[in-house]
Design an enzyme around this catalytic site. Sequence first.
Site, PDB file in Angstrom:
ATOM      1  N   CYS A  17       6.672  -6.570   8.297  1.00  0.00           N
ATOM      2  CA  CYS A  17       7.777  -5.948   8.995  1.00  0.00           C
ATOM      3  C   CYS A  17       8.405  -7.209  10.005  1.00  0.00           C
ATOM      4  O   CYS A  17       7.493  -7.765  10.549  1.00  0.00           O
ATOM      5  CB  CYS A  17       7.309  -4.649   9.742  1.00  0.00           C
ATOM      6  SG  CYS A  17       8.925  -3.899  10.585  1.00  0.00           S
ATOM      7  N   GLU A  68       0.781  -1.301   0.019  1.00  0.00           N
ATOM      8  CA  GLU A  68       0.017   0.062   0.014  1.00  0.00           C
ATOM      9  C   GLU A  68       0.883   1.301  -0.242  1.00  0.00           C
ATOM     10  O   GLU A  68       1.946   1.249   0.733  1.00  0.00           O
ATOM     11  CB  GLU A  68      -0.958   0.022   1.124  1.00  0.00           C
ATOM     12  CG  GLU A  68      -1.884  -0.860   1.138  1.00  0.00           C
ATOM     13  CD  GLU A  68      -2.842  -1.146   2.289  1.00  0.00           C
ATOM     14  OE1 GLU A  68      -3.918  -1.367   2.187  1.00  0.00           O
ATOM     15  OE2 GLU A  68      -2.481  -0.900   3.422  1.00  0.00           O
ATOM     16  N   CYS A  75       1.414  -1.530  16.426  1.00  0.00           N
ATOM     17  CA  CYS A  75       1.748  -1.121  15.050  1.00  0.00           C
ATOM     18  C   CYS A  75       0.829  -2.237  14.362  1.00  0.00           C
ATOM     19  O   CYS A  75       1.295  -3.482  14.608  1.00  0.00           O
ATOM     20  CB  CYS A  75       3.057  -0.789  14.604  1.00  0.00           C
ATOM     21  SG  CYS A  75       3.132  -0.734  12.799  1.00  0.00           S
ATOM     22  N   CYS A  89       3.320   8.600   0.975  1.00  0.00           N
ATOM     23  CA  CYS A  89       3.922   7.838   2.207  1.00  0.00           C
ATOM     24  C   CYS A  89       4.305   6.389   1.440  1.00  0.00           C
ATOM     25  O   CYS A  89       3.361   5.667   1.018  1.00  0.00           O
ATOM     26  CB  CYS A  89       3.064   7.548   3.145  1.00  0.00           C
ATOM     27  SG  CYS A  89       3.436   6.506   4.597  1.00  0.00           S
ATOM     28  N   CYS A 103       6.583  -3.802  16.822  1.00  0.00           N
ATOM     29  CA  CYS A 103       6.172  -2.815  17.803  1.00  0.00           C
ATOM     30  C   CYS A 103       4.742  -3.163  18.146  1.00  0.00           C
ATOM     31  O   CYS A 103       3.843  -3.312  17.443  1.00  0.00           O
ATOM     32  CB  CYS A 103       6.211  -1.368  17.149  1.00  0.00           C
ATOM     33  SG  CYS A 103       7.910  -1.287  16.538  1.00  0.00           S
ATOM     34  N   CYS A 117      -1.275   6.072   9.926  1.00  0.00           N
ATOM     35  CA  CYS A 117      -0.143   5.435  10.695  1.00  0.00           C
ATOM     36  C   CYS A 117      -0.245   4.248  11.272  1.00  0.00           C
ATOM     37  O   CYS A 117      -1.228   4.205  11.970  1.00  0.00           O
ATOM     38  CB  CYS A 117       0.511   6.400  11.532  1.00  0.00           C
ATOM     39  SG  CYS A 117       1.158   7.898  10.902  1.00  0.00           S
TER      40      CYS A 117
HETATM   41  N1  SAH Z   1       9.075   1.241  10.468  1.00  0.00           N
HETATM   42  C1  SAH Z   1       9.425   2.777  10.560  1.00  0.00           C
HETATM   43  C2  SAH Z   1       8.559   3.150   9.287  1.00  0.00           C
HETATM   44  C3  SAH Z   1       7.109   3.042   9.207  1.00  0.00           C
HETATM   45  S1  SAH Z   1       6.076   3.356  10.746  1.00  0.00           S
HETATM   46  C4  SAH Z   1       9.229   3.271  11.516  1.00  0.00           C
HETATM   47  O1  SAH Z   1       8.878   2.594  12.703  1.00  0.00           O
HETATM   48  O2  SAH Z   1       9.502   4.423  12.000  1.00  0.00           O
HETATM   49  C5  SAH Z   1       5.322   5.103  10.595  1.00  0.00           C
HETATM   50  C6  SAH Z   1       5.255   5.578  11.827  1.00  0.00           C
HETATM   51  O3  SAH Z   1       3.821   5.330  12.298  1.00  0.00           O
HETATM   52  C7  SAH Z   1       5.960   5.355  12.930  1.00  0.00           C
HETATM   53  O4  SAH Z   1       6.314   6.456  13.720  1.00  0.00           O
HETATM   54  C8  SAH Z   1       5.148   4.232  13.833  1.00  0.00           C
HETATM   55  O5  SAH Z   1       5.745   4.324  14.987  1.00  0.00           O
HETATM   56  C9  SAH Z   1       3.733   4.807  13.400  1.00  0.00           C
HETATM   57  N2  SAH Z   1       2.716   4.298  13.888  1.00  0.00           N
HETATM   58  C10 SAH Z   1       2.743   2.691  13.888  1.00  0.00           C
HETATM   59  N3  SAH Z   1       1.516   2.283  14.280  1.00  0.00           N
HETATM   60  C11 SAH Z   1       0.876   3.330  14.702  1.00  0.00           C
HETATM   61  C12 SAH Z   1      -0.600   3.332  15.053  1.00  0.00           C
HETATM   62  N4  SAH Z   1      -1.373   2.359  15.094  1.00  0.00           N
HETATM   63  N5  SAH Z   1      -1.181   4.676  15.497  1.00  0.00           N
HETATM   64  C13 SAH Z   1      -0.136   5.725  15.356  1.00  0.00           C
HETATM   65  N6  SAH Z   1       1.107   5.757  14.709  1.00  0.00           N
HETATM   66  C14 SAH Z   1       1.559   4.368  14.517  1.00  0.00           C
HETATM   67 FE1  SF4 Z   2       7.932  -2.341  11.821  1.00  0.00          FE
HETATM   68 FE2  SF4 Z   2       5.501  -0.718  12.625  1.00  0.00          FE
HETATM   69 FE3  SF4 Z   2       7.535  -1.009  14.362  1.00  0.00          FE
HETATM   70 FE4  SF4 Z   2       7.685   0.365  12.033  1.00  0.00          FE
HETATM   71  S1  SF4 Z   2       6.403   0.865  13.951  1.00  0.00           S
HETATM   72  S2  SF4 Z   2       9.376  -0.911  12.725  1.00  0.00           S
HETATM   73  S3  SF4 Z   2       6.521  -0.766  10.597  1.00  0.00           S
HETATM   74  S4  SF4 Z   2       6.345  -2.697  13.619  1.00  0.00           S
END
Ligand code: SAH
Ligand code: SF4
Length: 413
Positions: A146, A126, A153, A139, A150, A384
Amino acid sequence: MPLSIDLKDTQRRDALSSRQPAADEGLKPSIIGMDRDELADAVRTAGVAERQVKMRVQQLWHWLYVRGVSDFSDMANVSKDLRAGLAERFTIARPHIADEQISQDGTRKWLLQFPSRGAGKPVEIETVYIPEEGRGTLCISSQVGCTLTCTFCHTGTQKLVRNLTAEEILSQLLLARDRLGDFPKKDTPQGAIVPSEGRKISNIVMMGMGEPLYNFDNVKKALLIAIDNEGLSLSRRRVTLSTSGVVPEIYRTGEEIGVMLAISLHAVRDDLRDELVPINRKYPIAELMKACREYRGLSNARRITFEYVMLKGVNDSLQDARDLVRLLKGIPAKINLIPFNPWPGSQYECSDWEQIEIFADFVNQAGYASPIRTPRGRDILAACGQLKSESERLRKSERLALEAMMIAGHGEA
Ligand code: SAH
Ligand code: SF4
Protein backbone atom coordinates in the site's frame (compact mmCIF):
# COMPACT_ATOMS: atom_id res chain seq x y z
CA MET A 1 -13.24 -12.99 26.00
CA PRO A 2 -10.00 -14.81 26.67
CA LEU A 3 -7.97 -15.38 23.63
CA SER A 4 -6.84 -18.93 23.44
CA ILE A 5 -4.50 -19.75 20.67
CA ASP A 6 -2.46 -22.76 20.12
CA LEU A 7 -0.49 -22.40 16.98
CA LYS A 8 0.31 -26.07 16.94
CA ASP A 9 -3.38 -26.74 16.40
CA THR A 10 -3.60 -24.41 13.48
CA GLN A 11 -4.25 -26.52 10.46
CA ARG A 12 -1.96 -25.75 7.61
CA ARG A 13 -2.28 -27.47 4.35
CA ASP A 14 -0.18 -27.87 1.35
CA ALA A 15 -3.08 -26.99 -0.77
CA LEU A 16 -2.09 -28.02 -4.22
CA SER A 17 -5.41 -28.14 -5.98
CA SER A 18 -6.03 -30.50 -8.85
CA ARG A 19 -6.04 -27.58 -11.27
CA GLN A 20 -2.75 -25.86 -10.73
CA PRO A 21 -1.86 -23.78 -13.77
CA ALA A 22 0.80 -25.21 -16.05
CA ALA A 23 3.89 -23.04 -16.35
CA ASP A 24 3.08 -21.71 -19.83
CA GLU A 25 -0.46 -20.78 -18.76
CA GLY A 26 1.14 -17.92 -16.91
CA LEU A 27 2.25 -16.31 -20.13
CA LYS A 28 -1.08 -16.22 -21.93
CA PRO A 29 -3.55 -13.45 -21.25
CA SER A 30 -6.52 -14.46 -19.12
CA ILE A 31 -10.09 -13.79 -20.19
CA ILE A 32 -11.17 -13.64 -16.54
CA GLY A 33 -11.97 -10.05 -15.67
CA MET A 34 -12.74 -8.99 -19.25
CA ASP A 35 -15.99 -7.12 -19.77
CA ARG A 36 -18.39 -8.32 -22.48
CA ASP A 37 -16.87 -6.09 -25.19
CA GLU A 38 -13.37 -7.37 -24.49
CA LEU A 39 -14.66 -10.92 -24.44
CA ALA A 40 -16.28 -10.31 -27.83
CA ASP A 41 -12.89 -9.25 -29.21
CA ALA A 42 -11.33 -12.35 -27.69
CA VAL A 43 -13.76 -14.72 -29.41
CA ARG A 44 -13.30 -12.86 -32.69
CA THR A 45 -9.56 -13.45 -32.52
CA ALA A 46 -10.31 -17.13 -31.94
CA GLY A 47 -12.14 -17.19 -35.28
CA VAL A 48 -15.83 -16.81 -34.36
CA ALA A 49 -18.02 -15.34 -37.11
CA GLU A 50 -19.60 -11.98 -36.31
CA ARG A 51 -23.17 -13.32 -36.21
CA GLN A 52 -22.17 -15.79 -33.48
CA VAL A 53 -20.15 -13.45 -31.31
CA LYS A 54 -22.93 -12.36 -28.95
CA MET A 55 -24.09 -15.91 -28.33
CA ARG A 56 -20.55 -17.16 -27.69
CA VAL A 57 -19.91 -14.34 -25.26
CA GLN A 58 -23.04 -15.29 -23.36
CA GLN A 59 -21.97 -18.92 -23.24
CA LEU A 60 -18.51 -18.03 -21.99
CA TRP A 61 -19.91 -15.70 -19.36
CA HIS A 62 -22.11 -18.50 -18.08
CA TRP A 63 -19.28 -21.04 -17.96
CA LEU A 64 -16.90 -18.64 -16.27
CA TYR A 65 -19.16 -16.99 -13.74
CA VAL A 66 -22.12 -19.29 -13.11
CA ARG A 67 -20.45 -22.67 -13.48
CA GLY A 68 -17.00 -21.56 -12.43
CA VAL A 69 -15.00 -23.69 -14.85
CA SER A 70 -11.25 -23.21 -14.93
CA ASP A 71 -10.49 -25.22 -18.06
CA PHE A 72 -11.81 -24.52 -21.56
CA SER A 73 -12.31 -28.26 -22.13
CA ASP A 74 -15.14 -28.26 -19.55
CA MET A 75 -17.28 -25.92 -21.65
CA ALA A 76 -19.56 -28.66 -22.92
CA ASN A 77 -21.73 -26.71 -25.36
CA VAL A 78 -18.87 -24.80 -26.96
CA SER A 79 -17.57 -26.38 -30.17
CA LYS A 80 -14.30 -28.28 -29.96
CA ASP A 81 -12.67 -25.96 -32.48
CA LEU A 82 -13.53 -22.86 -30.54
CA ARG A 83 -12.38 -24.40 -27.25
CA ALA A 84 -9.07 -25.21 -28.89
CA GLY A 85 -8.86 -21.74 -30.48
CA LEU A 86 -9.42 -20.09 -27.14
CA ALA A 87 -7.05 -22.38 -25.25
CA GLU A 88 -4.32 -21.64 -27.75
CA ARG A 89 -4.50 -17.90 -27.11
CA PHE A 90 -5.89 -17.47 -23.63
CA THR A 91 -6.07 -19.01 -20.20
CA ILE A 92 -8.75 -19.27 -17.52
CA ALA A 93 -6.51 -21.02 -14.99
CA ARG A 94 -6.75 -20.06 -11.34
CA PRO A 95 -3.80 -18.60 -9.46
CA HIS A 96 -1.43 -20.99 -7.75
CA ILE A 97 -2.25 -21.62 -4.09
CA ALA A 98 1.06 -21.36 -2.28
CA ASP A 99 -0.53 -21.91 1.11
CA GLU A 100 -3.90 -22.42 2.70
CA GLN A 101 -4.35 -21.98 6.42
CA ILE A 102 -7.43 -22.67 8.47
CA SER A 103 -7.83 -20.94 11.81
CA GLN A 104 -9.37 -22.59 14.82
CA ASP A 105 -12.36 -20.30 14.35
CA GLY A 106 -12.92 -21.50 10.77
CA THR A 107 -11.36 -18.46 9.10
CA ARG A 108 -9.31 -19.44 6.07
CA LYS A 109 -6.44 -17.61 4.53
CA TRP A 110 -4.99 -18.30 1.13
CA LEU A 111 -1.64 -17.15 -0.12
CA LEU A 112 -2.01 -16.85 -3.87
CA GLN A 113 0.63 -16.47 -6.54
CA PHE A 114 -0.12 -14.68 -9.78
CA PRO A 115 2.22 -14.97 -12.74
CA SER A 116 3.28 -11.79 -14.50
CA ARG A 117 1.13 -12.02 -17.66
CA GLY A 118 2.76 -8.82 -18.85
CA ALA A 119 1.16 -6.81 -16.05
CA GLY A 120 4.34 -6.39 -14.05
CA LYS A 121 6.15 -8.73 -11.70
CA PRO A 122 4.65 -11.98 -10.48
CA VAL A 123 3.07 -11.30 -7.11
CA GLU A 124 1.70 -12.98 -4.02
CA ILE A 125 -1.33 -11.81 -2.13
CA GLU A 126 -3.58 -12.94 0.67
CA THR A 127 -7.34 -13.51 0.62
CA VAL A 128 -9.35 -14.32 3.73
CA TYR A 129 -12.69 -16.12 4.18
CA ILE A 130 -14.66 -15.49 7.36
CA PRO A 131 -17.64 -17.79 8.04
CA GLU A 132 -20.27 -16.46 10.42
CA GLU A 133 -23.76 -17.43 11.48
CA GLY A 134 -25.95 -16.90 8.43
CA ARG A 135 -23.28 -15.50 6.14
CA GLY A 136 -19.78 -15.91 4.79
CA THR A 137 -17.56 -13.00 3.90
CA LEU A 138 -14.60 -12.95 1.58
CA CYS A 139 -12.00 -10.26 2.24
CA ILE A 140 -10.32 -9.36 -1.05
CA SER A 141 -7.03 -7.56 -1.70
CA SER A 142 -6.71 -4.80 -4.31
CA GLN A 143 -2.97 -4.04 -4.25
CA VAL A 144 0.25 -5.71 -3.23
CA GLY A 145 1.36 -3.52 -0.36
CA CYS A 146 0.00 0.00 0.00
CA THR A 147 1.32 3.48 -0.73
CA LEU A 148 -0.40 4.87 2.32
CA THR A 149 1.25 4.54 5.65
CA CYS A 150 -1.44 4.35 8.31
CA THR A 151 0.57 3.97 11.47
CA PHE A 152 -1.45 1.09 12.96
CA CYS A 153 -1.55 -1.07 9.82
CA HIS A 154 0.83 -3.88 8.99
CA THR A 155 0.16 -3.67 5.25
CA GLY A 156 1.16 -0.02 5.41
CA THR A 157 4.70 -1.03 6.35
CA GLN A 158 5.06 -2.84 3.06
CA LYS A 159 5.84 -0.65 0.05
CA LEU A 160 3.49 -0.81 -2.90
CA VAL A 161 4.66 -3.51 -5.27
CA ARG A 162 1.89 -3.02 -7.78
CA ASN A 163 -1.82 -2.73 -8.39
CA LEU A 164 -3.68 -5.98 -8.96
CA THR A 165 -5.37 -6.41 -12.33
CA ALA A 166 -9.14 -6.94 -12.63
CA GLU A 167 -8.39 -10.60 -13.32
CA GLU A 168 -6.37 -10.94 -10.13
CA ILE A 169 -9.02 -9.22 -8.03
CA LEU A 170 -11.83 -11.34 -9.42
CA SER A 171 -9.81 -14.55 -9.31
CA GLN A 172 -9.67 -14.30 -5.53
CA LEU A 173 -13.45 -14.75 -5.49
CA LEU A 174 -13.41 -17.55 -8.08
CA LEU A 175 -10.69 -19.43 -6.29
CA ALA A 176 -12.39 -19.13 -2.91
CA ARG A 177 -15.61 -20.43 -4.45
CA ASP A 178 -13.69 -23.40 -5.87
CA ARG A 179 -12.08 -24.21 -2.55
CA LEU A 180 -15.33 -23.90 -0.63
CA GLY A 181 -17.35 -25.89 -3.16
CA ASP A 182 -19.48 -22.84 -3.86
CA PHE A 183 -20.00 -23.34 -7.58
CA PRO A 184 -22.75 -25.62 -8.85
CA LYS A 185 -21.68 -29.21 -9.34
CA LYS A 186 -20.83 -30.40 -12.80
CA ASP A 187 -24.14 -32.24 -13.15
CA THR A 188 -26.35 -29.25 -12.28
CA PRO A 189 -28.60 -28.72 -15.32
CA GLN A 190 -27.39 -25.92 -17.52
CA GLY A 191 -29.38 -22.74 -17.17
CA ALA A 192 -30.34 -23.55 -13.58
CA ILE A 193 -30.36 -20.43 -11.45
CA VAL A 194 -28.03 -20.77 -8.53
CA PRO A 195 -29.53 -18.92 -5.58
CA SER A 196 -27.38 -16.44 -3.71
CA GLU A 197 -28.98 -17.58 -0.46
CA GLY A 198 -27.25 -20.55 1.04
CA ARG A 199 -24.02 -19.75 -0.69
CA LYS A 200 -20.88 -20.04 1.36
CA ILE A 201 -19.66 -16.68 0.12
CA SER A 202 -22.61 -14.31 0.54
CA ASN A 203 -20.65 -11.08 1.03
CA ILE A 204 -17.44 -9.57 -0.19
CA VAL A 205 -15.44 -6.77 1.35
CA MET A 206 -12.58 -4.90 -0.30
CA MET A 207 -10.68 -4.84 2.96
CA GLY A 208 -7.63 -6.94 2.24
CA MET A 209 -4.27 -5.54 1.27
CA GLY A 210 -4.15 -2.15 -0.35
CA GLU A 211 -6.25 0.92 -0.94
CA PRO A 212 -8.95 -0.03 -3.47
CA LEU A 213 -9.59 3.55 -4.54
CA TYR A 214 -5.96 3.91 -5.64
CA ASN A 215 -6.70 1.12 -8.11
CA PHE A 216 -10.12 2.36 -9.10
CA ASP A 217 -10.45 1.10 -12.68
CA ASN A 218 -9.47 -2.48 -11.96
CA VAL A 219 -11.55 -2.66 -8.78
CA LYS A 220 -14.54 -1.25 -10.63
CA LYS A 221 -14.18 -3.77 -13.45
CA ALA A 222 -13.90 -6.73 -11.06
CA LEU A 223 -16.80 -5.61 -8.86
CA LEU A 224 -19.11 -4.98 -11.81
CA ILE A 225 -18.52 -8.60 -12.84
CA ALA A 226 -19.07 -9.84 -9.28
CA ILE A 227 -22.49 -8.15 -9.12
CA ASP A 228 -23.53 -8.95 -12.70
CA ASN A 229 -26.80 -10.79 -12.42
CA GLU A 230 -26.13 -13.12 -15.32
CA GLY A 231 -22.99 -14.35 -13.62
CA LEU A 232 -21.70 -14.29 -10.07
CA SER A 233 -24.79 -12.33 -9.01
CA LEU A 234 -23.67 -10.95 -5.69
CA SER A 235 -26.09 -8.35 -4.43
CA ARG A 236 -24.70 -4.78 -4.48
CA ARG A 237 -25.73 -4.50 -0.86
CA ARG A 238 -23.48 -7.38 0.05
CA VAL A 239 -20.40 -5.87 -1.50
CA THR A 240 -18.53 -3.32 0.60
CA LEU A 241 -15.60 -1.21 -0.45
CA SER A 242 -13.45 0.13 2.36
CA THR A 243 -11.34 3.23 1.86
CA SER A 244 -9.06 5.33 3.98
CA GLY A 245 -10.70 8.37 2.38
CA VAL A 246 -9.75 9.03 -1.25
CA VAL A 247 -12.43 11.67 -1.65
CA PRO A 248 -12.75 12.09 -5.46
CA GLU A 249 -13.01 8.34 -5.96
CA ILE A 250 -15.64 8.04 -3.21
CA TYR A 251 -17.98 10.07 -5.44
CA ARG A 252 -17.07 7.88 -8.41
CA THR A 253 -17.68 4.70 -6.40
CA GLY A 254 -21.25 5.80 -5.68
CA GLU A 255 -21.89 6.78 -9.27
CA GLU A 256 -20.05 4.10 -11.21
CA ILE A 257 -20.11 1.00 -8.99
CA GLY A 258 -22.92 1.56 -6.50
CA VAL A 259 -21.68 -0.78 -3.77
CA MET A 260 -21.75 -0.21 -0.02
CA LEU A 261 -19.14 2.09 1.42
CA ALA A 262 -16.94 1.72 4.50
CA ILE A 263 -14.73 4.56 5.68
CA SER A 264 -11.65 3.94 7.79
CA LEU A 265 -12.20 6.91 10.06
CA HIS A 266 -10.26 6.05 13.25
CA ALA A 267 -10.06 9.63 14.52
CA VAL A 268 -12.44 12.56 14.78
CA ARG A 269 -9.93 15.41 14.88
CA ASP A 270 -7.72 16.38 11.96
CA ASP A 271 -4.54 16.57 14.05
CA LEU A 272 -4.89 12.97 15.21
CA ARG A 273 -6.21 11.65 11.90
CA ASP A 274 -3.30 13.32 10.08
CA GLU A 275 -1.06 11.12 12.17
CA LEU A 276 -2.99 7.83 12.09
CA VAL A 277 -4.30 7.98 8.53
CA PRO A 278 -1.89 10.30 6.67
CA ILE A 279 -4.11 10.66 3.59
CA ASN A 280 -6.12 12.95 5.87
CA ARG A 281 -3.57 15.68 5.14
CA LYS A 282 -4.74 15.64 1.55
CA TYR A 283 -8.46 15.07 2.19
CA PRO A 284 -9.29 16.33 5.67
CA ILE A 285 -12.27 15.21 7.73
CA ALA A 286 -14.68 17.93 6.55
CA GLU A 287 -14.17 16.99 2.88
CA LEU A 288 -14.50 13.33 3.71
CA MET A 289 -17.76 13.89 5.55
CA LYS A 290 -19.13 15.92 2.65
CA ALA A 291 -18.40 13.03 0.27
CA CYS A 292 -20.17 10.68 2.69
CA ARG A 293 -23.26 12.87 2.99
CA GLU A 294 -23.46 13.05 -0.78
CA TYR A 295 -22.78 9.35 -1.39
CA ARG A 296 -25.22 8.15 -3.99
CA GLY A 297 -28.04 5.95 -2.75
CA LEU A 298 -27.36 6.69 0.90
CA SER A 299 -30.40 5.94 3.06
CA ASN A 300 -31.28 4.24 6.32
CA ALA A 301 -31.36 0.97 4.46
CA ARG A 302 -27.98 1.69 2.85
CA ARG A 303 -25.79 3.12 5.55
CA ILE A 304 -22.14 3.92 5.47
CA THR A 305 -19.98 1.87 7.79
CA PHE A 306 -17.38 3.86 9.72
CA GLU A 307 -14.49 1.77 10.91
CA TYR A 308 -12.80 2.83 14.09
CA VAL A 309 -9.78 0.95 15.39
CA MET A 310 -9.56 1.07 19.20
CA LEU A 311 -6.11 2.28 20.25
CA LYS A 312 -5.44 2.47 23.95
CA GLY A 313 -5.07 6.04 25.18
CA VAL A 314 -5.02 7.41 21.63
CA ASN A 315 -8.57 7.62 20.29
CA ASP A 316 -10.71 5.71 22.78
CA SER A 317 -11.89 8.28 25.33
CA LEU A 318 -15.50 9.13 26.07
CA GLN A 319 -14.83 12.58 24.63
CA ASP A 320 -13.77 10.92 21.38
CA ALA A 321 -17.05 9.00 21.39
CA ARG A 322 -19.00 12.25 21.90
CA ASP A 323 -17.12 13.96 19.09
CA LEU A 324 -17.71 10.98 16.85
CA VAL A 325 -21.46 11.13 17.37
CA ARG A 326 -21.43 14.87 16.68
CA LEU A 327 -19.37 14.40 13.53
CA LEU A 328 -21.67 11.77 12.05
CA LYS A 329 -24.88 13.63 12.83
CA GLY A 330 -27.33 13.28 9.95
CA ILE A 331 -25.40 10.55 8.13
CA PRO A 332 -27.10 7.14 8.03
CA ALA A 333 -24.23 5.25 9.60
CA LYS A 334 -23.08 2.17 11.40
CA ILE A 335 -19.89 2.25 13.44
CA ASN A 336 -17.66 -0.78 13.47
CA LEU A 337 -15.34 -0.75 16.44
CA ILE A 338 -12.26 -2.81 15.64
CA PRO A 339 -10.04 -3.98 18.49
CA PHE A 340 -6.51 -3.17 17.37
CA ASN A 341 -4.71 -6.24 16.08
CA PRO A 342 -1.07 -6.14 17.10
CA TRP A 343 1.85 -6.97 14.85
CA PRO A 344 5.56 -7.10 15.56
CA GLY A 345 6.94 -3.59 15.78
CA SER A 346 3.55 -1.88 16.11
CA GLN A 347 3.61 1.13 18.39
CA TYR A 348 0.06 0.77 19.77
CA GLU A 349 -1.85 -1.34 22.21
CA CYS A 350 -5.47 -2.34 21.92
CA SER A 351 -7.84 -0.45 24.22
CA ASP A 352 -8.97 -2.27 27.34
CA TRP A 353 -12.11 -4.29 26.82
CA GLU A 354 -14.02 -2.20 29.36
CA GLN A 355 -13.12 0.99 27.56
CA ILE A 356 -14.27 -0.45 24.25
CA GLU A 357 -17.60 -1.28 25.85
CA ILE A 358 -18.00 2.18 27.37
CA PHE A 359 -17.26 3.69 23.97
CA ALA A 360 -19.65 1.30 22.19
CA ASP A 361 -22.46 1.95 24.68
CA PHE A 362 -22.20 5.69 24.26
CA VAL A 363 -22.33 5.49 20.49
CA ASN A 364 -25.12 2.98 20.67
CA GLN A 365 -27.23 5.13 22.94
CA ALA A 366 -26.81 7.99 20.51
CA GLY A 367 -28.70 5.82 18.04
CA TYR A 368 -25.96 4.17 16.00
CA ALA A 369 -25.38 0.46 15.65
CA SER A 370 -21.88 -0.01 17.07
CA PRO A 371 -20.84 -3.64 16.85
CA ILE A 372 -17.43 -4.55 18.20
CA ARG A 373 -15.76 -6.60 15.54
CA THR A 374 -14.65 -9.92 16.93
CA PRO A 375 -11.12 -10.49 15.76
CA ARG A 376 -11.07 -13.46 13.43
CA GLY A 377 -8.23 -15.65 12.35
CA ARG A 378 -5.62 -14.03 14.55
CA ASP A 379 -3.80 -17.31 14.95
CA ILE A 380 -3.10 -17.33 11.22
CA LEU A 381 -2.45 -13.56 10.97
CA ALA A 382 -5.60 -13.10 8.93
CA ALA A 383 -7.16 -10.34 11.03
CA CYS A 384 -7.55 -6.74 9.87
CA GLY A 385 -4.29 -5.03 9.22
CA GLN A 386 -2.24 -8.18 9.61
CA LEU A 387 -2.04 -9.10 5.96
CA LYS A 388 1.26 -8.97 4.24
CA SER A 389 2.53 -10.88 1.27
CA GLU A 390 4.88 -13.78 1.29
CA SER A 391 7.66 -11.55 0.02
CA GLU A 392 7.51 -9.99 3.45
CA ARG A 393 6.33 -13.00 5.40
CA LEU A 394 7.24 -12.86 9.02
CA ARG A 395 10.55 -14.23 10.02
CA LYS A 396 10.31 -16.96 12.60
CA SER A 397 11.55 -14.66 15.33
CA GLU A 398 8.86 -12.12 14.47
CA ARG A 399 6.16 -14.76 14.51
CA LEU A 400 7.30 -15.91 17.94
CA ALA A 401 7.28 -12.32 19.16
CA LEU A 402 3.74 -11.95 17.91
CA GLU A 403 2.60 -15.12 19.61
CA ALA A 404 4.10 -13.87 22.84
CA MET A 405 2.31 -10.53 22.48
CA MET A 406 -1.00 -12.23 21.91
CA ILE A 407 -0.58 -14.65 24.76
CA ALA A 408 0.32 -11.76 27.03
CA GLY A 409 -3.09 -10.34 26.17
CA HIS A 410 -2.25 -7.34 24.03
CA GLY A 411 -5.21 -6.58 21.84
CA GLU A 412 -7.20 -9.22 23.58
CA ALA A 413 -10.89 -9.03 22.97
N1 SAH B 1 -7.07 0.41 2.58
C1 SAH B 1 -8.43 0.26 2.91
C2 SAH B 1 -8.87 -1.18 3.03
C3 SAH B 1 -7.93 -2.16 3.70
S1 SAH B 1 -7.69 -2.00 5.44
C4 SAH B 1 -8.75 1.01 4.19
O1 SAH B 1 -7.84 1.49 4.83
O2 SAH B 1 -9.93 1.14 4.46
C5 SAH B 1 -9.14 -2.74 6.15
C6 SAH B 1 -9.48 -2.22 7.54
O3 SAH B 1 -8.59 -2.75 8.53
C7 SAH B 1 -9.39 -0.71 7.65
O4 SAH B 1 -10.47 -0.16 8.34
C8 SAH B 1 -8.12 -0.56 8.43
O5 SAH B 1 -8.08 0.69 9.02
C9 SAH B 1 -8.20 -1.71 9.40
N2 SAH B 1 -6.91 -2.03 10.04
C10 SAH B 1 -5.68 -1.87 9.53
N3 SAH B 1 -4.73 -2.29 10.42
C11 SAH B 1 -5.39 -2.71 11.52
C12 SAH B 1 -4.97 -3.28 12.76
N4 SAH B 1 -3.68 -3.50 13.02
N5 SAH B 1 -5.91 -3.62 13.67
C13 SAH B 1 -7.22 -3.43 13.37
N6 SAH B 1 -7.68 -2.91 12.22
C14 SAH B 1 -6.78 -2.55 11.28
FE1 SF4 C 1 -3.24 1.09 3.32
FE2 SF4 C 1 -3.44 -0.13 5.69
FE3 SF4 C 1 -3.96 2.49 5.49
FE4 SF4 C 1 -5.70 0.71 4.43
S1 SF4 C 1 -5.22 0.95 6.62
S2 SF4 C 1 -4.90 2.60 3.47
S3 SF4 C 1 -4.23 -0.88 3.75
S4 SF4 C 1 -1.96 1.49 5.13
